[in-house]
Scaffold this motif. Sequence first.
Motif, PDB file in Angstrom:
ATOM      1  N   ASN A 163       0.816  -1.228   0.000  1.00 20.11           N
ATOM      2  CA  ASN A 163       0.000   0.000   0.000  1.00 20.11           C
ATOM      3  C   ASN A 163       0.844   1.270   0.000  1.00 20.11           C
ATOM      4  O   ASN A 163       0.457   2.283   0.579  1.00 20.11           O
ATOM      5  CB  ASN A 163      -0.966   0.003   1.185  1.00 20.11           C
ATOM      6  N   GLY A 164       2.013   1.220  -0.669  1.00 22.07           N
ATOM      7  CA  GLY A 164       2.818   2.414  -0.825  1.00 22.07           C
ATOM      8  C   GLY A 164       3.846   2.647   0.257  1.00 22.07           C
ATOM      9  O   GLY A 164       4.634   3.589   0.166  1.00 22.07           O
ATOM     10  N   ALA A 165       3.876   1.807   1.321  1.00 20.54           N
ATOM     11  CA  ALA A 165       4.880   1.978   2.370  1.00 20.54           C
ATOM     12  C   ALA A 165       6.270   1.665   1.812  1.00 20.54           C
ATOM     13  O   ALA A 165       6.434   0.829   0.932  1.00 20.54           O
ATOM     14  CB  ALA A 165       4.575   1.058   3.551  1.00 20.54           C
ATOM     15  N   VAL A 166       7.288   2.353   2.335  1.00 24.38           N
ATOM     16  CA  VAL A 166       8.668   2.134   1.912  1.00 24.38           C
ATOM     17  C   VAL A 166       9.573   2.037   3.131  1.00 24.38           C
ATOM     18  O   VAL A 166       9.215   2.465   4.231  1.00 24.38           O
ATOM     19  CB  VAL A 166       9.177   3.268   0.995  1.00 24.38           C
ATOM     20  N   ASP A 167      10.752   1.446   2.928  1.00 28.10           N
ATOM     21  CA  ASP A 167      11.755   1.351   3.973  1.00 28.10           C
ATOM     22  C   ASP A 167      13.060   1.919   3.419  1.00 28.10           C
ATOM     23  O   ASP A 167      13.495   1.535   2.331  1.00 28.10           O
ATOM     24  CB  ASP A 167      11.955  -0.108   4.393  1.00 28.10           C
ATOM     25  N   LEU A 168      13.662   2.847   4.146  1.00 29.77           N
ATOM     26  CA  LEU A 168      14.908   3.461   3.705  1.00 29.77           C
ATOM     27  C   LEU A 168      16.062   2.489   3.893  1.00 29.77           C
ATOM     28  O   LEU A 168      16.330   2.035   5.012  1.00 29.77           O
ATOM     29  CB  LEU A 168      15.166   4.750   4.495  1.00 29.77           C
ATOM     30  N   LEU A 169      16.766   2.176   2.795  1.00 31.59           N
ATOM     31  CA  LEU A 169      17.912   1.280   2.863  1.00 31.59           C
ATOM     32  C   LEU A 169      19.200   2.032   3.161  1.00 31.59           C
ATOM     33  O   LEU A 169      20.113   1.496   3.783  1.00 31.59           O
ATOM     34  CB  LEU A 169      18.057   0.518   1.542  1.00 31.59           C
ATOM     35  N   GLY A 170      19.305   3.255   2.683  1.00 32.98           N
ATOM     36  CA  GLY A 170      20.511   4.044   2.895  1.00 32.98           C
ATOM     37  C   GLY A 170      20.587   5.168   1.890  1.00 32.98           C
ATOM     38  O   GLY A 170      19.768   5.256   0.971  1.00 32.98           O
ATOM     39  N   GLU A 171      21.572   6.044   2.063  1.00 29.67           N
ATOM     40  CA  GLU A 171      21.779   7.122   1.107  1.00 29.67           C
ATOM     41  C   GLU A 171      23.252   7.496   1.069  1.00 29.67           C
ATOM     42  O   GLU A 171      24.010   7.212   2.002  1.00 29.67           O
ATOM     43  CB  GLU A 171      20.910   8.331   1.428  1.00 29.67           C
ATOM     44  N   THR A 172      23.648   8.128  -0.051  1.00 32.37           N
ATOM     45  CA  THR A 172      25.054   8.486  -0.224  1.00 32.37           C
ATOM     46  C   THR A 172      25.171   9.621  -1.220  1.00 32.37           C
ATOM     47  O   THR A 172      24.197   9.976  -1.894  1.00 32.37           O
ATOM     48  CB  THR A 172      25.879   7.271  -0.697  1.00 32.37           C
ATOM     49  N   GLU A 173      26.378  10.178  -1.333  1.00 33.20           N
ATOM     50  CA  GLU A 173      26.672  11.224  -2.302  1.00 33.20           C
ATOM     51  C   GLU A 173      27.206  10.572  -3.572  1.00 33.20           C
ATOM     52  O   GLU A 173      28.034   9.660  -3.513  1.00 33.20           O
ATOM     53  CB  GLU A 173      27.724  12.179  -1.733  1.00 33.20           C
ATOM     54  N   LEU A 174      26.707  11.016  -4.746  1.00 31.90           N
ATOM     55  CA  LEU A 174      27.147  10.464  -6.026  1.00 31.90           C
ATOM     56  C   LEU A 174      27.528  11.583  -6.977  1.00 31.90           C
ATOM     57  O   LEU A 174      26.953  12.680  -6.926  1.00 31.90           O
ATOM     58  CB  LEU A 174      26.030   9.632  -6.669  1.00 31.90           C
ATOM     59  N   ALA A 175      28.475  11.277  -7.871  1.00 32.35           N
ATOM     60  CA  ALA A 175      28.807  12.213  -8.941  1.00 32.35           C
ATOM     61  C   ALA A 175      27.597  12.378  -9.849  1.00 32.35           C
ATOM     62  O   ALA A 175      26.790  11.459 -10.027  1.00 32.35           O
ATOM     63  CB  ALA A 175      30.004  11.698  -9.741  1.00 32.35           C
ATOM     64  N   THR A 176      27.448  13.580 -10.427  1.00 29.95           N
ATOM     65  CA  THR A 176      26.304  13.831 -11.302  1.00 29.95           C
ATOM     66  C   THR A 176      26.365  12.957 -12.538  1.00 29.95           C
ATOM     67  O   THR A 176      27.415  12.459 -12.939  1.00 29.95           O
ATOM     68  CB  THR A 176      26.276  15.307 -11.730  1.00 29.95           C
TER      69      THR A 176
END
Length: 405
Positions: free
Chosen positions: A99-112
Motif C-alpha cells: 500500500n505504498g509503504a517504503v523502507d529506507l535502505l541508505g543514502e550516499t553522495e554520487l557524482a552527477t
Amino acid sequence: MTTTFKRFSLATTSLIAAATLVACGGGGGDSGTGGTPGATTGRVAAFLTDAPACGFDAVNVTVSKVRVHKSATAAETDGSWTDITPASPRKINLLTLTNGAVDLLGETELATGTYNQVRLVLDPNTGNGLTNSVVPTGGTEKPLDTPSAVQSGLKLVGNFEVVAGAKTDIVIDFDACKSVLTKGNGNYALKPVVKLIPAILNGISGYISTAQLAAKPMVSAQQNGVIVSATVPSATGEFRLARLPAGTYDVVITADNAAASVIGAVPVAATTTTAVSTTAAPITLAASPTGSISGTVVLSPVSTTTGAYVAAKQTLASGPTVTVKYAGADVNIGAYSITGLPLTNPNYAVYSSTLPLTFASNAAAPGAATYNVEASAAGYTAQTLPTPVVIATANAINVNFTLTP
C-alpha cells in the motif's frame, strides 16, 4: 504516507523516509529536484517497497547494500561502483511494505550523471540460518534458499539521474508473491522479481468493504492483462496501488469465494492519485462458487535462476482482458495450482470520477467459468493454450506446459 496505514510495523526511520520520499517527488526512479550551481555531486537515497505475498505471514530478506554504476554493462568486478549501504545488514519483512509503504535502505553522495545499472545485494543464508526466510500462513519460520546471484547483486531494469546539489530517490519494488516458490520438499526458494519504480506517491486508491477482509481480497492494476502492481487492503479496507507510471489501467479485485470485480480504463497521472471508491461506499464483491486449474510447467532447458508462472485470464465481452489469478510453479517438479477461480462472470464498471461506480455482470468470452491459461518465465517464450479451459462442472487437471527460449 497517510495515517490510514498506521497498521504497518515500520521502523521510525521508514516512516520518516516515506514522508521525505513524497516530499521529494519525481518519477521513473528519478526524483532529482532543484540543484545547486557549481556542485558536482548530488545525494541519492534508496528505498524498498513490495507487492503482497501469496500464502505467507512473513517474507524476510536481509539487504546488504544497493550498488549503482553509470555503465549498463559493468561487471561486478569492474571499478567505479558506488555502494548505498545500511548501517548494518537488515532483515526486512517485505509484507510490511504494501500500500505504498517504503523502507529506507541508505543514502550516499554520487557524482552527477545518469546511472544505468542498479543491483540489490542480499546476505546469503549459511547453514540453517534464517537470514532470508518465510513464514507460511499459520506455520513456522523456514529458510528461504537464495541463488548465488544475490551475493553479486540482483540486476534491476531502469536508470536514474543525479542532479548537482539535488536529492534523488530510487525505489526498488520487490515482488514477494512472484519471488517465493515451493521446492517440492516442503522448502522454499527465492527467485527474485525486482524492478525500479517511480518515486512519487501517485497511483490508484479505494476502499473494499471490511466485511470481506476475511476473504483475503487482492487488488491489482493491469494493462492488457499484465499485472503492473498489486496490493492488499488495510484493516480499514483502504488500498493504494502506488507509484505507477502515468497511463491507463484496469483495476481487478478478487477474493475467496467471490466473483471478480473489474474497473476499466482508470487514468493515472504522474503526480496524483485516482480514487475508485470511498469509505462511505466501499466496493463489495458478489459471492461465487470457485474452481481450480492445475498441472505442470517444464522449462527446456532447465533454469536455476528463473521461476515459471501460470495465469488464468478472461476477456470481458465489453471490456478488457484481465488476469484473474496466477500461481508460481514448483522449482523442482514444475507443479502449479491456481485455486479460487470464480465460476460466475466478473462484475464490470468503466471508471468515472463520479463515485460510487455501478458494477454489472459482464460475460467473459467465450463464457463463464472459462479461462485462457498462459505460462511464462523470464528468458522463455510465453505459451497460451489454444483452447480455453472450462471449469464449470469440474476442476481442470493436467493442464501442462513446456516452455522454450
